[in-house]
Design a protein around this motif. Sequence first.
Motif, mmCIF file in Angstrom:
data_model
loop_
_atom_site.group_PDB
_atom_site.id
_atom_site.type_symbol
_atom_site.label_atom_id
_atom_site.label_comp_id
_atom_site.label_asym_id
_atom_site.label_seq_id
_atom_site.Cartn_x
_atom_site.Cartn_y
_atom_site.Cartn_z
ATOM 1 N N LEU A 209 0.836 -1.062 -0.004
ATOM 2 C CA LEU A 209 0.185 -0.239 0.034
ATOM 3 C C LEU A 209 0.905 1.409 0.027
ATOM 4 N N TRP A 210 1.962 1.245 0.790
ATOM 5 C CA TRP A 210 2.439 2.583 0.922
ATOM 6 C C TRP A 210 3.420 2.683 -0.266
ATOM 7 N N HIS A 211 3.590 1.629 -1.272
ATOM 8 C CA HIS A 211 4.274 1.949 -2.345
ATOM 9 C C HIS A 211 3.623 2.052 -3.635
ATOM 10 N N ALA A 212 2.198 1.981 -3.548
ATOM 11 C CA ALA A 212 1.358 2.626 -4.491
ATOM 12 C C ALA A 212 1.492 3.986 -4.678
ATOM 13 N N PRO A 213 1.665 4.360 -6.023
ATOM 14 C CA PRO A 213 2.171 5.813 -6.349
ATOM 15 C C PRO A 213 1.317 6.922 -5.569
ATOM 16 N N PRO A 214 -0.164 6.656 -5.577
ATOM 17 C CA PRO A 214 -0.892 7.818 -5.034
ATOM 18 C C PRO A 214 -0.610 7.799 -3.413
ATOM 19 N N ILE A 215 -0.695 6.868 -2.879
ATOM 20 C CA ILE A 215 -0.439 6.725 -1.394
ATOM 21 C C ILE A 215 0.835 6.932 -0.921
ATOM 22 N N TYR A 216 1.810 6.770 -1.622
ATOM 23 C CA TYR A 216 3.273 7.010 -1.435
ATOM 24 C C TYR A 216 3.301 8.545 -1.718
ATOM 25 N N ALA A 217 2.832 9.273 -2.641
ATOM 26 C CA ALA A 217 2.736 10.552 -2.765
ATOM 27 C C ALA A 217 2.223 11.363 -1.539
ATOM 28 N N TRP A 218 1.159 10.854 -1.176
ATOM 29 C CA TRP A 218 0.235 11.461 0.130
ATOM 30 C C TRP A 218 1.197 11.422 1.190
ATOM 31 N N ALA A 219 1.877 10.235 1.443
ATOM 32 C CA ALA A 219 2.850 10.240 2.672
ATOM 33 C C ALA A 219 3.908 11.170 2.665
ATOM 34 N N LEU A 220 4.242 11.934 1.602
ATOM 35 C CA LEU A 220 5.416 12.722 1.412
ATOM 36 C C LEU A 220 4.669 13.978 1.394
ATOM 37 N N SER A 221 3.567 14.285 1.839
ATOM 38 C CA SER A 221 2.937 15.591 1.345
ATOM 39 C C SER A 221 2.575 16.379 2.892
ATOM 40 N N GLY A 222 2.901 15.674 3.965
ATOM 41 C CA GLY A 222 3.127 16.308 5.475
ATOM 42 C C GLY A 222 3.731 15.362 6.554
ATOM 43 N N ASP A 223 3.914 15.701 7.576
ATOM 44 C CA ASP A 223 4.502 15.166 8.608
ATOM 45 C C ASP A 223 3.736 13.953 9.216
ATOM 46 N N ALA A 224 2.304 14.361 9.406
ATOM 47 C CA ALA A 224 1.558 13.325 9.802
ATOM 48 C C ALA A 224 1.465 11.734 9.161
ATOM 49 N N ALA A 225 1.194 12.452 7.723
ATOM 50 C CA ALA A 225 1.434 10.961 6.939
ATOM 51 C C ALA A 225 2.657 10.481 6.690
ATOM 52 N N TYR A 226 3.656 11.165 6.949
ATOM 53 C CA TYR A 226 5.090 10.410 6.634
ATOM 54 C C TYR A 226 5.151 9.684 7.833
ATOM 55 N N TRP A 227 4.762 9.953 9.093
ATOM 56 C CA TRP A 227 4.906 9.240 10.350
ATOM 57 C C TRP A 227 3.883 8.222 10.606
ATOM 58 N N LEU A 228 2.790 8.213 9.632
ATOM 59 C CA LEU A 228 1.779 7.311 9.852
ATOM 60 C C LEU A 228 2.414 5.900 8.857
ATOM 61 N N MET A 229 3.111 6.451 8.006
ATOM 62 C CA MET A 229 3.694 5.570 6.965
ATOM 63 C C MET A 229 4.864 4.688 7.643
ATOM 64 N N GLN A 230 5.594 5.372 8.476
ATOM 65 C CA GLN A 230 6.887 4.892 9.235
ATOM 66 C C GLN A 230 6.400 3.827 10.381
ATOM 67 N N ALA A 231 5.352 4.582 11.137
ATOM 68 C CA ALA A 231 4.639 3.612 12.239
ATOM 69 C C ALA A 231 4.223 2.303 11.783
ATOM 70 N N THR A 232 3.414 2.573 10.533
ATOM 71 C CA THR A 232 2.752 1.207 10.308
ATOM 72 C C THR A 232 3.593 0.079 9.581
ATOM 73 N N LEU A 233 4.472 0.864 8.925
ATOM 74 C CA LEU A 233 5.679 -0.368 8.537
ATOM 75 C C LEU A 233 6.551 -0.892 9.572
ATOM 76 N N LEU A 234 7.100 -0.164 10.305
ATOM 77 C CA LEU A 234 7.683 -0.719 11.402
ATOM 78 C C LEU A 234 6.922 -1.735 12.498
ATOM 79 N N GLY A 235 5.612 -0.993 12.581
ATOM 80 C CA GLY A 235 4.458 -1.890 13.542
ATOM 81 C C GLY A 235 4.335 -3.171 12.738
ATOM 82 N N SER A 236 4.197 -3.243 11.768
ATOM 83 C CA SER A 236 3.724 -4.509 10.875
ATOM 84 C C SER A 236 4.884 -5.494 10.830
#
Length: 247
Positions: free
Chosen positions: A124-151
């Motif tokens: 999911l985080w490497h799907a282009p639209p979701i990846y782009a959203w993750a780099l659009s703000g700090d909250a989205a970025y840390w959500l990506m990092q937390a879910t990757l590390l947590g899973s």
Amino acid sequence: MNEPQAWTPYCGAAPSPAELLARWNFDPLLLLALVAAGGIYAWRAGEARHRRHRFAAAIALLAILFISPFCALTSALFAARVVHHVALTAVAAPLIVLAFASERIRPAGGLATWTALHALVFWLWHAPPIYAWALSGDAAYWLMQATLLGSAFGFWAALRRSPALAGVGALLATMVQMGLLGALITFSGGPLYAPHLVGPQLWGFSPLEDQQLAGLIMWAPAAGLYLAAALVLLGRWLRREARPALP
């Protein structure tokens, strides 16, 4: 693809090679979180020295990923971002798991569930639209990092508590899905990731070349980490099976 916009991810705008070494990230909240994690572990864990060394190694790796100039490099190169994600999920996560005695970590759900969940999160985080959203703000970025590390933490913790052959199967399944995603990224006919349309050119790459390098990293060395872990686990199981039974 749409015209590139000015991306301002957590690690800042894409640096040029001349700027990179000056691009340390001294976010006070991040520094506080890492220091607090180390302090709480040292205070409460009561673990053996080798486990403390593993946790220290995990904290050091997280510092490299999020504090050192490598953090800024991930804003420029998608290939660096892939290295970041692989280091987070295939190196930092198992180090944290191994820093605790197995009985102290009991993930909810079985190994198959965590294997599927981690694969879903990674894709999911490497799907282009979701990846782009993750780099659009700090909250989205840390959500990506937390879910990757947590899973990933859940995957490695469940694997540690599972029978050896089940663990080998889960590792091989993860290797296959990682390689498949890498192959899809490598053989894409054009650049997919809008935040990396400009940054690679500062480093002498076209966006497509950067993306192909990222896919190759995911396809071969990243998938190879899971293959290596599967071979280690299989080797241990075979050695146990080969031991003569005590009379």
